[in-house]
Design an enzyme around this catalytic site. Structure first.
Site, PDB file in Angstrom:
ATOM      1  N   LYS A  21       0.819  -1.216   0.000  1.00  0.00           N
ATOM      2  CA  LYS A  21       0.000   0.000   0.000  1.00  0.00           C
ATOM      3  C   LYS A  21       0.860   1.277   0.000  1.00  0.00           C
ATOM      4  O   LYS A  21       0.571   2.226  -0.714  1.00  0.00           O
ATOM      5  CB  LYS A  21      -0.860  -0.011   1.268  1.00  0.00           C
ATOM      6  CG  LYS A  21      -2.271   0.416   1.027  1.00  0.00           C
ATOM      7  CD  LYS A  21      -3.193   0.062   2.176  1.00  0.00           C
ATOM      8  CE  LYS A  21      -2.588   0.281   3.553  1.00  0.00           C
ATOM      9  NZ  LYS A  21      -3.502   0.852   4.513  1.00  0.00           N
ATOM     10  N   ARG A  96     -11.318   2.062   9.488  1.00  0.00           N
ATOM     11  CA  ARG A  96     -10.799   0.771   9.948  1.00  0.00           C
ATOM     12  C   ARG A  96     -11.924  -0.201  10.278  1.00  0.00           C
ATOM     13  O   ARG A  96     -11.677  -1.384  10.465  1.00  0.00           O
ATOM     14  CB  ARG A  96      -9.959   0.960  11.226  1.00  0.00           C
ATOM     15  CG  ARG A  96      -8.712   1.754  11.052  1.00  0.00           C
ATOM     16  CD  ARG A  96      -7.512   0.928  10.733  1.00  0.00           C
ATOM     17  NE  ARG A  96      -7.192  -0.089  11.722  1.00  0.00           N
ATOM     18  CZ  ARG A  96      -6.369  -1.101  11.496  1.00  0.00           C
ATOM     19  NH1 ARG A  96      -5.811  -1.221  10.314  1.00  0.00           N
ATOM     20  NH2 ARG A  96      -6.108  -1.986  12.426  1.00  0.00           N
ATOM     21  N   ARG A 135      11.869 -11.749   6.734  1.00  0.00           N
ATOM     22  CA  ARG A 135      12.965 -10.864   7.131  1.00  0.00           C
ATOM     23  C   ARG A 135      13.775 -11.463   8.290  1.00  0.00           C
ATOM     24  O   ARG A 135      13.205 -11.979   9.243  1.00  0.00           O
ATOM     25  CB  ARG A 135      12.371  -9.518   7.559  1.00  0.00           C
ATOM     26  CG  ARG A 135      13.428  -8.444   7.792  1.00  0.00           C
ATOM     27  CD  ARG A 135      12.845  -7.074   7.764  1.00  0.00           C
ATOM     28  NE  ARG A 135      11.739  -6.893   8.690  1.00  0.00           N
ATOM     29  CZ  ARG A 135      11.211  -5.718   8.987  1.00  0.00           C
ATOM     30  NH1 ARG A 135      11.672  -4.633   8.406  1.00  0.00           N
ATOM     31  NH2 ARG A 135      10.206  -5.617   9.824  1.00  0.00           N
ATOM     32  N   ARG A 169      12.997 -10.689  14.381  1.00  0.00           N
ATOM     33  CA  ARG A 169      12.250  -9.889  15.348  1.00  0.00           C
ATOM     34  C   ARG A 169      10.911 -10.576  15.617  1.00  0.00           C
ATOM     35  O   ARG A 169      10.366 -11.228  14.736  1.00  0.00           O
ATOM     36  CB  ARG A 169      11.973  -8.490  14.779  1.00  0.00           C
ATOM     37  CG  ARG A 169      13.197  -7.621  14.677  1.00  0.00           C
ATOM     38  CD  ARG A 169      12.864  -6.220  14.230  1.00  0.00           C
ATOM     39  NE  ARG A 169      11.461  -6.063  13.836  1.00  0.00           N
ATOM     40  CZ  ARG A 169      10.977  -5.019  13.191  1.00  0.00           C
ATOM     41  NH1 ARG A 169      11.770  -4.042  12.850  1.00  0.00           N
ATOM     42  NH2 ARG A 169       9.704  -4.926  12.869  1.00  0.00           N
ATOM     43  N   ARG A 180      -1.544 -11.136  12.742  1.00  0.00           N
ATOM     44  CA  ARG A 180      -1.769  -9.751  12.313  1.00  0.00           C
ATOM     45  C   ARG A 180      -2.641  -9.713  11.046  1.00  0.00           C
ATOM     46  O   ARG A 180      -3.548  -8.899  10.921  1.00  0.00           O
ATOM     47  CB  ARG A 180      -0.402  -9.102  12.046  1.00  0.00           C
ATOM     48  CG  ARG A 180      -0.440  -7.606  11.950  1.00  0.00           C
ATOM     49  CD  ARG A 180       0.974  -7.071  11.984  1.00  0.00           C
ATOM     50  NE  ARG A 180       1.142  -5.989  11.047  1.00  0.00           N
ATOM     51  CZ  ARG A 180       2.221  -5.801  10.309  1.00  0.00           C
ATOM     52  NH1 ARG A 180       3.230  -6.627  10.378  1.00  0.00           N
ATOM     53  NH2 ARG A 180       2.296  -4.777   9.492  1.00  0.00           N
TER      54      ARG A 180
END
Length: 224
Positions: A21, A96, A135, A169, A180
């Site tokens: 996005k 949202r 990552r 992480r 998420r």
């Protein structure tokens, strides 16, 4: 589109985390010269400028609480009332939820700045998990890699310092990423249905080259 024939672009940009996005938002702003209204940015600006709604939001944020819809709606309305949105705008990160979508409809009708397109960048959630959880970081020097897009030249060895230990992480771990995406899907689904019913929804395929995604978006925006 000739001179004054151009419709004002009042957009909402949607997409799950990792759908690209941010990249597409920048391309839209560069080409169509409309303000990019991201809720994070306007919250910070409203608090910094000490607007009525900014002061209200700060109370919640300082206590580590979620800002209620009524305050978020107020901050968005303050921002949409500014003159630079008269020639169009792009909302990112708002609405949202369905209550915010109804509030947005009310305020844009009142301001005579109704939304005329909702662009949803769609990528298969499984692809997003791979994108976002790929990552990893060198434990020694902090160099960042991605198993798909930016792996070390020699597997298991940091390009920068030659060390062999890496870590992920918490945010980047597959379970966290899956959660998420699930949370965001649950929030987005009613919005997608809402805008689809209003015939404002345009879904573009986000699982292709960045420039091809933008070509699809361009086609939608130029047709409006």
């Amino acid at each position: 589109m000739e001179g004054n024939m151009m419709t004002t672009l009042n957009l909402v940009l949607m997409g799950l985390p990792g759908a690209g996005k941010g990249t597409q938002a920048q391309k839209i702003v560069d080409e169509f010269k409309i303000p990019h209204i991201s809720t994070g940015d306007i919250f910070r600006a409203a608090m910094k400028n000490g607007t009525e709604m900014g002061i209200e939001a700060k109370k919640y944020i300082d206590q580590g609480n979620l800002v209620p819809d009524s305050v978020t709606d107020g901050i968005v309305e303050e921002r949409l009332s500014e003159d630079d949105t008269n020639a169009g705008f792009m909302l990112d990160g708002y609405p949202r939820n369905i209550d915010q979508a109804h509030a947005l409809e009310t305020m844009t009708t009142k301001l005579d700045k109704s939304i005329n397109a909702v662009i949803n960048i769609h990528v298969d959630p499984a692809v997003l998990v791979e994108r976002l959880s790929g990552r990893f970081i060198c434990k020694n020097c902090g160099a960042t890699y991605h198993k798909l897009y930016n792996p070390p030249k020699v597997e298991g060895t940091c390009d920068v310092c030659g060390h062999h230990e890496f870590y992920q992480r918490e945010d980047d771990k597959p379970e966290t990423v899956k959660n998420r995406i699930a949370v965001n899907t649950k929030l987005n689904t009613p919005l997608i249905d809402f805008y689809n019913e209003k015939k404002l929804l345009y879904t573009v395929n986000g699982d292709q080259d960045i420039n091809d995604v933008y070509k699809e978006i361009q086609k939608v925006l130029r047709a409006i």
